[in-house]
Design an enzyme around this catalytic site. Sequence first.
Site, mmCIF file in Angstrom:
data_model
loop_
_atom_site.group_PDB
_atom_site.id
_atom_site.type_symbol
_atom_site.label_atom_id
_atom_site.label_comp_id
_atom_site.label_asym_id
_atom_site.label_seq_id
_atom_site.Cartn_x
_atom_site.Cartn_y
_atom_site.Cartn_z
ATOM 1 N N SER A 61 57.000 16.651 88.079
ATOM 2 C CA SER A 61 55.540 16.573 88.250
ATOM 3 C C SER A 61 55.032 15.189 88.639
ATOM 4 C CB SER A 61 54.833 17.026 86.969
ATOM 5 O OG SER A 61 54.916 18.420 86.870
ATOM 6 N N LYS A 64 53.371 14.995 91.911
ATOM 7 C CA LYS A 64 51.972 15.427 92.087
ATOM 8 C C LYS A 64 51.042 14.248 92.409
ATOM 9 C CE LYS A 64 52.777 19.383 89.098
ATOM 10 N NZ LYS A 64 52.761 19.937 87.749
ATOM 11 N N TYR A 188 56.070 23.095 97.183
ATOM 12 C CA TYR A 188 55.857 22.589 95.816
ATOM 13 C C TYR A 188 57.189 22.430 95.069
ATOM 14 C CZ TYR A 188 54.700 22.575 90.872
ATOM 15 O OH TYR A 188 54.661 22.262 89.531
ATOM 16 N N TYR A 240 48.765 16.408 80.677
ATOM 17 C CA TYR A 240 48.271 17.720 80.247
ATOM 18 C C TYR A 240 47.530 17.599 78.908
ATOM 19 C CZ TYR A 240 52.104 18.142 83.481
ATOM 20 O OH TYR A 240 52.945 17.930 84.534
ATOM 21 N N VAL A 258 58.885 16.945 83.866
ATOM 22 C CA VAL A 258 59.816 17.562 82.916
ATOM 23 C C VAL A 258 61.273 17.145 83.139
ATOM 24 C CG1 VAL A 258 58.378 19.542 82.291
ATOM 25 C CG2 VAL A 258 59.955 19.729 84.237
HETATM 26 N N1 GLN Z 1 58.539 21.822 88.652
HETATM 27 C C1 GLN Z 1 57.957 21.910 87.347
HETATM 28 C C2 GLN Z 1 57.167 23.186 87.212
HETATM 29 O O1 GLN Z 1 56.466 23.522 88.097
HETATM 30 C C3 GLN Z 1 57.092 20.717 87.106
HETATM 31 C C4 GLN Z 1 56.484 20.700 85.717
HETATM 32 C C5 GLN Z 1 56.416 19.339 85.116
HETATM 33 O O2 GLN Z 1 57.129 18.410 85.490
HETATM 34 N N2 GLN Z 1 55.570 19.206 84.116
HETATM 35 O O3 GLN Z 1 57.217 23.870 86.219
#
Ligand code: GLN
Length: 315
Positions: A61, A64, A188, A240, A258
């Site tokens: 993530s 992003k 994505y 989050y 993650v």
């Molecule tokens: N690729 C992961 C997902 O879409 C990214 C989530 C994350 O890093 N928080 O679930």
Amino acid sequence: MEQLLAQVLAAIEPHRGEGKVADYIPALACADPGKFGIAVAGADGVVHGAGDCDEPFSIQSISKVFTLALALTRVGADLWQRVGREPSGSAFNSIVQLERESGKPRNPLINAGAIATTDALIGDGDGDSAIAGLLAFLRAQAQDDRIAVDEHVAASEAATGSRNRSLAWFMKTYGIIDNEVETALDAYFRQCAIAMSCRQLARAGLFLAFDGRDPVTGEEAIVWHNARRINSVMLLCGHYDNSGEFAYRVGLPGKSGVGGGILAIAPGRGAIAVWSPGLNEFGTSAVGARALEQFVERTGWSVFAGLANPTAGAT
Ligand code: GLN
């Protein structure tokens, strides 16, 4: 700085291995929770590192932040028509809020908002060009051509990404996604599967600490007001439903993934990347967040620091 990083390394040592490795993406499940790396890029462009700071990991993530930077450059403020900029207070892959709010994701740093942002970045082009553009941007900022997508991780997530598929199809019914759902999702998944080391990530994020410009070359990566806005969104939404806690403990705009990485921005000072695969219950690296807390305590680089700037000892 090398000495300071050695102190941070020593401080996290008793906690090494804490947290739980993400296993909902099978290719990430085999990461070693004992790994830990940290790197800091400063105004002179020099990157200092410690621990496993040269080992590439899945940025997940954290990508992003960079797609947001590119999408804002591409479509400008129109982006905010399809994605908000408020903290969600929900998990990264939550679906409930979307229905209550007519398919418009709260912000670009939760999964739904990131998929919508990637869709905006693709525009009327194709997914491959969007990812090629993202890689070119990251390589240029990091000054390192080795940065690439780990196709094994991308395929693993594509094969198991039912939740993200649900989010994307749901947004499609509200007209938030323009392209084919699978086109947006494929891009994505690939952006999340980009592999970078802490050193590369810290250098790549440096423009965010310097009003959108590379502090060494003076080149503009993105316009200054977008850099400030991205930092504000990172501070409020980068972790989050754990964003408040991160702001409280670390005091810097940050974004977790993650894969166990976190990118933190200290405006006017530098960019810090940490990596340790064990996650807390909100999907943020447990040891990584601890290390950033230690780093800020020792440097005083908090965005909330006043002139007195006392370090060490606060709880
Ligand atoms: N690729 C992961 C997902 O879409 C990214 C989530 C994350 O890093 N928080 O679930």
